[in-house]
Design an enzyme around this catalytic site. Sequence first.
Site, mmCIF file in Angstrom:
data_model
loop_
_atom_site.group_PDB
_atom_site.id
_atom_site.type_symbol
_atom_site.label_atom_id
_atom_site.label_comp_id
_atom_site.label_asym_id
_atom_site.label_seq_id
_atom_site.Cartn_x
_atom_site.Cartn_y
_atom_site.Cartn_z
ATOM 1 N N HIS A 138 -6.159 56.198 24.578
ATOM 2 C CA HIS A 138 -6.505 57.780 24.481
ATOM 3 C C HIS A 138 -5.540 58.548 24.986
ATOM 4 O O HIS A 138 -5.283 59.548 24.455
ATOM 5 C CB HIS A 138 -7.820 57.977 25.488
ATOM 6 C CG HIS A 138 -9.138 57.008 24.905
ATOM 7 N ND1 HIS A 138 -10.265 56.901 25.813
ATOM 8 C CD2 HIS A 138 -9.398 56.691 23.627
ATOM 9 C CE1 HIS A 138 -10.786 56.237 25.048
ATOM 10 N NE2 HIS A 138 -10.650 55.972 24.052
ATOM 11 N N GLU A 173 -3.146 43.772 5.491
ATOM 12 C CA GLU A 173 -2.437 43.693 6.665
ATOM 13 C C GLU A 173 -2.583 42.513 7.189
ATOM 14 O O GLU A 173 -2.427 42.207 8.403
ATOM 15 C CB GLU A 173 -3.124 44.953 7.557
ATOM 16 C CG GLU A 173 -4.705 45.007 7.312
ATOM 17 C CD GLU A 173 -5.338 46.553 7.792
ATOM 18 O OE1 GLU A 173 -4.441 47.047 8.784
ATOM 19 O OE2 GLU A 173 -6.461 46.610 7.691
ATOM 20 N N ASP A 195 -0.798 46.402 11.523
ATOM 21 C CA ASP A 195 -1.495 44.934 11.640
ATOM 22 C C ASP A 195 -0.591 43.690 10.781
ATOM 23 O O ASP A 195 -0.660 42.776 11.597
ATOM 24 C CB ASP A 195 -2.811 44.915 10.989
ATOM 25 C CG ASP A 195 -3.708 45.613 12.034
ATOM 26 O OD1 ASP A 195 -3.648 45.353 13.438
ATOM 27 O OD2 ASP A 195 -4.653 46.488 11.928
ATOM 28 N N CYS A 209 0.300 52.593 4.524
ATOM 29 C CA CYS A 209 -0.016 53.448 5.313
ATOM 30 C C CYS A 209 0.128 53.303 6.816
ATOM 31 O O CYS A 209 -0.504 53.785 7.645
ATOM 32 C CB CYS A 209 -1.823 53.744 5.099
ATOM 33 S SG CYS A 209 -2.525 52.364 5.414
HETATM 34 C C1 PEP Z 1 -2.282 49.474 9.944
HETATM 35 O O1 PEP Z 1 -2.647 48.439 10.393
HETATM 36 O O2 PEP Z 1 -1.049 49.752 9.500
HETATM 37 C C2 PEP Z 1 -3.153 50.721 9.693
HETATM 38 C C3 PEP Z 1 -2.734 51.729 8.898
HETATM 39 O O3 PEP Z 1 -4.121 50.534 10.266
HETATM 40 P P1 PEP Z 1 -4.523 50.932 11.959
HETATM 41 O O4 PEP Z 1 -3.444 51.276 12.416
HETATM 42 O O5 PEP Z 1 -5.699 51.943 11.722
HETATM 43 O O6 PEP Z 1 -4.911 49.494 12.242
HETATM 44 MG MG MG Z 2 -4.692 48.407 10.580
#
Ligand code: PEP
Ligand code: MG
Length: 579
Positions: A194, A436, A460, A507
């Site tokens: 957090h 991922e 991930d 992303c």
């Molecule tokens: C990722 O795993 O790259 C992703 C964008 O999802 P998060 O970071 O929310 O797991």
């Molecule tokens: Mg992810």
Amino acid sequence: MSLMLSGIGVSRGIAIGKAHFMRNSIEVPECAIPAHMLESEISRFLSAVELARSQLESIRERIPAETSIDITAFIDTHLLMLDDATLVSTPVELIREHGCNAEWALKLQRDAVINVFEKMDDPYLRTRSDDVDHVINRILRILLDRDQDDHDGSDGQLMNTIVLADDLTPAETVLLKHQGMVAFATEFGGPLSHTAILSRSMQIPAVVGAHGVHQYVRDGETLILDGLHGIVIADPDAQTIAHYRERQQHERVRQQELARLASFPAITLDDVHIKLMANIELPEDIDAVGMARADGVGLYRTEFLFMNRATPPGEQEQFDCYLAVLNALKGKPLTIRTLDMGADKQLDSGKGRCGSNPALGLRAVRLCLKDLSLFRPQLRAILRTSAHGPVRMMIPMLTNTQELYQVLALINETRNALQRESLAFGPDLSIGGMIEVPGAALSAREFARHLDFLSIGTNDLIQYTLAIDRVDDEVNYLYDPLHPAVLRLVKMTIDAGREAGIPVAMCGEMAGDPRYTRLLLGMGLTEFSMHHTSLQEVKSVINNSHIATLKPLVDELIDHTTAGQIHVRIDSLNSNLTE
Ligand code: PEP
Ligand code: MG
């Protein structure tokens, strides 16, 4: 003599200031209280609880209005704990029962509560046990008159200090920022805590997992903190300070220049248009996305809507929220990711708690398919939002196509149900999947056959490919986006999308890191989604790159470069192609 410590940079920026230690551990004395004084000891305890409450309320009031609600929610959680019988009534009983002082009664209760949390072996509950500790420590500091030792709440008291602590609560972070703290470093904590989230929102340079700060740094000595590279330099010489001051100045000028880029599109030197999208966590983030002129939202992490509350939001609340974000985007696409709870992000209701390897357990789409009471309302809300503009639905953490078929069948069922109820939904909602899991990247062709787009979640993908828990600072040194195995999986996914004729985006954090922009362009990536603060920097690299020149270099690099050489090769890729 100067000394360099490294940790995990969780919020970028350079700060130069004086070290200020926050004492997290508190020695608690035990003494016997005579029977006739027990009631006044209880009043002393209850007054301390009230003072803790008014301190938290005053912190809450001083949070700037534009601050996102998740930050105030952290403080609300601590305020709620002050109403909890476990933390207030039980210590009162213990004072009476043991005839002991208030501090000791509170310590006994803290040990009992923490003991229960620790037995549960659950990362989310461990975070909650930290919250209990933070609230109890606040009361203890008041009882022991130790509040003045750390901070008395006056603004500007810590002007130009870099705070060092075992850990910081979000409430402390807000207060310390008001008092003039320019950066912080903690011994423990991960990039997804957090407090790390808060430091990024408040743009406070920060390093976590900086082991040894207590041992090697002296209170009051000069420190340099580099939140991008996760470095803390103690007692730097004049030359080092001059170097970092120059970097600070350079960074300020660069930020001003980059802000000007917002009104230009992202187009490579050989005329390829690149889509630059934004990642958001909360509806409030959308204004900044508009300012940065992103091409839309490439990842809306909806799980933040489900956090810090006892029950999940219902369909209508989700619909209202998604629609507000869609409207704010004024015709640009909104990619809503279905709930990615589990592992380090748990629901307060306890749904999805899992066993010994939470990151490998009941997470994201796995949890949603197991608990349709959680999934169905979200599918309905997303479909209904799609009646009002360009919405894309994105499924996280797909592992095999069986899961995907189940999701697609549920979406169809939901469409039919909405139709029966005469509720509108967009006929052409795009459905995409996140790649991922390494197994999904290796099967990307099959996923691509059934989906409208793919999006690579490198955070991930790297965690699972290299077998490193992304929230464990002890193994963070292995987290390497340039590991050849990771690059091959990324390339495989981009190629699968191209062959199937569907777009592929990225992303994960890698997409927003300008060091990797040319590498990704050379691999054929044409859609990047990132935190809005990285958009212009990545755009400046794109506008200065020539894909046709990059492509053969990147192909050769992926096929023939070993892990050891790759960092050097990336540097040369970045320096030689400015024309
Ligand atoms: C990722 O795993 O790259 C992703 C964008 O999802 P998060 O970071 O929310 O797991
Ligand atoms: Mg992810």
